[in-house]
Design an enzyme around this catalytic site. Structure first.
Site, PDB file in Angstrom:
ATOM      1  N   ASN A  12       0.860  -1.186   0.000  1.00  0.00           N
ATOM      2  CA  ASN A  12       0.000   0.000   0.000  1.00  0.00           C
ATOM      3  C   ASN A  12       0.896   1.235   0.000  1.00  0.00           C
ATOM      4  OD1 ASN A  12      -1.939   1.948   0.314  1.00  0.00           O
ATOM      5  ND2 ASN A  12      -2.236   1.566   2.503  1.00  0.00           N
ATOM      6  N   HIS A  99      -9.655   1.720   4.654  1.00  0.00           N
ATOM      7  CA  HIS A  99      -8.367   1.803   5.362  1.00  0.00           C
ATOM      8  C   HIS A  99      -8.533   2.728   6.569  1.00  0.00           C
ATOM      9  CE1 HIS A  99      -4.200   2.692   6.293  1.00  0.00           C
ATOM     10  NE2 HIS A  99      -3.884   1.600   5.618  1.00  0.00           N
ATOM     11  N   GLU A 175      -5.936  -4.939  10.585  1.00  0.00           N
ATOM     12  CA  GLU A 175      -4.863  -3.992  10.838  1.00  0.00           C
ATOM     13  C   GLU A 175      -5.131  -3.238  12.140  1.00  0.00           C
ATOM     14  OE1 GLU A 175      -2.742  -2.728   7.077  1.00  0.00           O
ATOM     15  OE2 GLU A 175      -4.568  -1.571   7.043  1.00  0.00           O
TER      16      GLU A 175
HETATM   17  P1  PGA Z   1       2.450   0.182   7.720  1.00  0.00           P
HETATM   18  O1  PGA Z   1       1.082   0.489   6.961  1.00  0.00           O
HETATM   19  O2  PGA Z   1       2.990  -1.114   7.150  1.00  0.00           O
HETATM   20  O3  PGA Z   1       3.323   1.359   7.394  1.00  0.00           O
HETATM   21  O4  PGA Z   1       2.146   0.060   9.159  1.00  0.00           O
HETATM   22  C1  PGA Z   1       0.126  -0.494   6.823  1.00  0.00           C
HETATM   23  C2  PGA Z   1      -1.040   0.008   6.022  1.00  0.00           C
HETATM   24  O5  PGA Z   1      -0.909   0.800   5.100  1.00  0.00           O
HETATM   25  O6  PGA Z   1      -2.132  -0.367   6.290  1.00  0.00           O
END
Ligand code: PGA
Length: 255
Positions: A12, A99, A175
């Protein structure tokens, strides 16, 4: 539809990089990664780069995704919005939806996110829906965490049941919000337990037996990736910050 049981790694990119030349450099590095590793590599680019990249890398095994779509299913007076149909018509098959940064910065609600899922399904775009608990929920404990997750999962699963998504895959990316972009250490046992909970919840509600797969995201890095990737039943990982660093990302994909 597209999920072939290979471990899936989603990069992402958020609002990076600032020009397409830099995007090409990153993607050229990704080409080497896909040649060596037996993974599905999905790259969620800023919309502005999607058409160029999808055309230029059409012969590669990189799969592209958008990072968000509108909840509006028809064209109309929605300034700044990009519809699922617009993304699909570029030959893109995936979109991230819900997200935590969109939930937080743009106050996207669970209802709106379910509408976005409906818009994606209508256009045969595979949704990658993000869910996760806040730090306060995490500190409050299991009950608060499961409550927060059910609140986010329920409207999505209801929508999926209502619309029947045969021929599509739905990815649920767990997440923990407090772990995104923070470098926070999240215990592998904890991730395992929460993913199991999500899996059980979905199994009990997924009445039409839609293809639903669980991913993990939040500060995945070269040090924790191999342990996270071994979590049983996990279909993949979603990587933010580390995906913009070719050395780190190569290690994550290779471990
Ligand atoms: P990160 O982001 O790996 O920088 O914690 C995760 C995400 O975009 O959901």
């Amino acid at each position: 539809m597209l999920y072939n049981k290979k471990f899936t790694i989603i990069a992402n990119w958020k609002m990076y990089p600032e020009d397409y030349y830099k995007a090409q450099n990153l993607l050229n590095n990704y080409l080497k990664i896909t040649e060596i590793n037996k993974i599905n590599l999905i790259v969620a680019l800023p919309d502005i780069y999607l058409k160029l990249a999808a055309t230029e890398y059409t012969a590669s095994s990189i799969i592209f995704s958008s990072q968000n779509i509108s909840n509006q299913q028809l064209t109309g007076a929605f300034t700044g919005e990009i519809s699922a149909a617009m993304i699909k018509n570029l030959g893109i098959h995936y979109s991230i939806i819900g997200h935590s940064e969109c939930r937080d910065h743009y106050k996207e609600t669970n209802k709106l996110i379910a509408q976005k899922v409906a818009a994606a399904i209508k256009e045969k775009l595979n949704p990658i829906v993000c869910v996760g608990e806040t730090k306060a929920d995490f500190i409050a404990g299991k009950l608060a965490v499961t409550k927060a997750l059910i609140k986010q999962l329920k409207p999505v699963i209801n929508m999926v049941n209502k619309l029947q998504i045969s021929g599509l895959d739905l990815f649920i990316a767990y997440e923990p919000i407090w772990a995104i972009g923070s470098g926070s250490k999240v215990g592998v046992n904890y991730i395992n337990q929460v993913c199991k909970f999500i899996n059980n919840y979905i199994s009990s509600k997924n009445i039409n037996k839609a293809n639903i797969y669980i991913l993990y995201g939040g500060s995945v890095n070269p040090d924790n990736a191999s342990k996270i990737k071994k979590i049983s039943g996990l279909a993949g990982i979603l990587v933010g910050g580390a995906a913009l660093d070719p050395i780190k990302f190569t290690k994550i994909c290779a471990t």
